[in-house]
Write a protein that holds these residues in place. Structure first.
Motif, PDB file in Angstrom:
ATOM      1  N   HIS A 158       0.862  -1.171   0.000  1.00 31.96           N
ATOM      2  CA  HIS A 158       0.000   0.000   0.000  1.00 31.96           C
ATOM      3  C   HIS A 158       0.902   1.225   0.000  1.00 31.96           C
ATOM      4  CE1 HIS A 158      -2.751   2.957   2.145  1.00 31.96           C
ATOM      5  NE2 HIS A 158      -3.375   2.666   1.022  1.00 31.96           N
TER       6      HIS A 158
ATOM      7  N   ASP B 182       0.574   2.137   4.604  1.00 30.48           N
ATOM      8  CA  ASP B 182       0.392   0.901   5.361  1.00 30.48           C
ATOM      9  C   ASP B 182       1.458  -0.141   5.045  1.00 30.48           C
ATOM     10  OD1 ASP B 182      -1.770   1.895   6.703  1.00 30.48           O
ATOM     11  OD2 ASP B 182      -3.268   0.931   5.434  1.00 30.48           O
TER      12      ASP B 182
ATOM     13  N   ILE C  94       0.774  -5.163   2.607  1.00 34.59           N
ATOM     14  CA  ILE C  94      -0.546  -5.574   3.102  1.00 34.59           C
ATOM     15  C   ILE C  94      -0.990  -6.911   2.507  1.00 34.59           C
ATOM     16  CG2 ILE C  94      -1.301  -3.259   3.701  1.00 34.59           C
ATOM     17  CD1 ILE C  94      -2.582  -4.962   0.563  1.00 34.59           C
TER      18      ILE C  94
ATOM     19  N   HIS D  63      -7.772  -4.234   4.028  1.00 35.07           N
ATOM     20  CA  HIS D  63      -7.629  -3.916   2.606  1.00 35.07           C
ATOM     21  C   HIS D  63      -8.369  -4.911   1.707  1.00 35.07           C
ATOM     22  CE1 HIS D  63      -4.600  -0.709   3.088  1.00 35.07           C
ATOM     23  NE2 HIS D  63      -4.328  -1.362   4.199  1.00 35.07           N
TER      24      HIS D  63
END
Length: 146
Positions: A58, A62, A65, A89
Motif C-alpha cells: 500500500h 500501510d 498488506i 484492505h
C-alpha cells in the motif's frame, strides 16, 4: 520481472524479495490465517528464505498488506502457499491481483502443475481465477508428522 497485475490506485505488486517485510508477513499470518497460528518467527523466516516471495504494498503508508509464496523446483512443479491480504484492505481485488502477479512471474518457467490447498474462505477466489479440484487425488499421497 514480468508486468504487474492491474491493481487499484495506491497499491503495487512486487516480486522483489528485498521488499518483503518479514515482521509484517509473520504478523499477518499468525493473526489472520488459521493454518499459520502458532508459527514461530524463526520458522517463518526459514520459510521465506526457501520460497519465492511476493507482496502487495500500500503506497499510502500501510506498507506490505498482502503476501504469497511459491515453493518450486523451478521446472515442472510449484505449490502456492500462505496467500493473505490484510483484512483492512480486502474487498478491493487485491487477492486476485496478488495471485495474477504470482502466476505472471512464474509463466516463464513453463511449470506443468501449480497446486494449492484452498481454505474454505479462499476457495471462491481461486475458482473464479480458473483453479479446479486436484485431478487424480487418489494418485497423491502424503507423509504427515506431528
Amino acid at each position: 520481472m514480468t508486468s504487474a497485475p492491474a491493481l487499484p490506485t495506491g497499491y503495487e505488486f512486487s516480486a522483489d524479495p528485498a521488499r518483503i517485510d518479514a515482521e509484517r508477513v509473520h504478523r499477518l499470518l499468525v493473526e489472520g490465517a488459521h493454518w499459520a497460528r502458532g508459527r514461530e518467527r524463526a520458522t517463518q523466516d526459514a520459510i521465506v528464505a526457501a520460497s519465492r516471495n511476493y507482496g502487495i504494498h500500500h503506497l499510502g503508508g500501510d506498507g506490505q498488506i498482502g503476501y504469497a509464496r511459491i515453493v518450486t523446483d523451478g521446472g515442472t512443479f510449484a505449490w502456492l502457499a500462505d496467500v493473505i491480504v490484510d483484512p483492512a484492505h480486502r474487498g478491493r481485488g487485491l487477492g486476485r491481483a496478488l495471485i495474477d502477479g504470482v502466476l505472471a512471474d512464474l509463466e516463464p518457467l513453463g511449470l506443468r502443475r501449480i497446486v494449492l490447498k484452498a481454505s474454505d474462505d479462499g476457495r471462491p477466489l481461486y475458482e473464479r481465477a480458473g483453479w479446479t479440484p486436484l485431478e487424480g487425488p487418489e494418485d497423491w499421497m502424503e507423509l504427515r508428522r506431528p
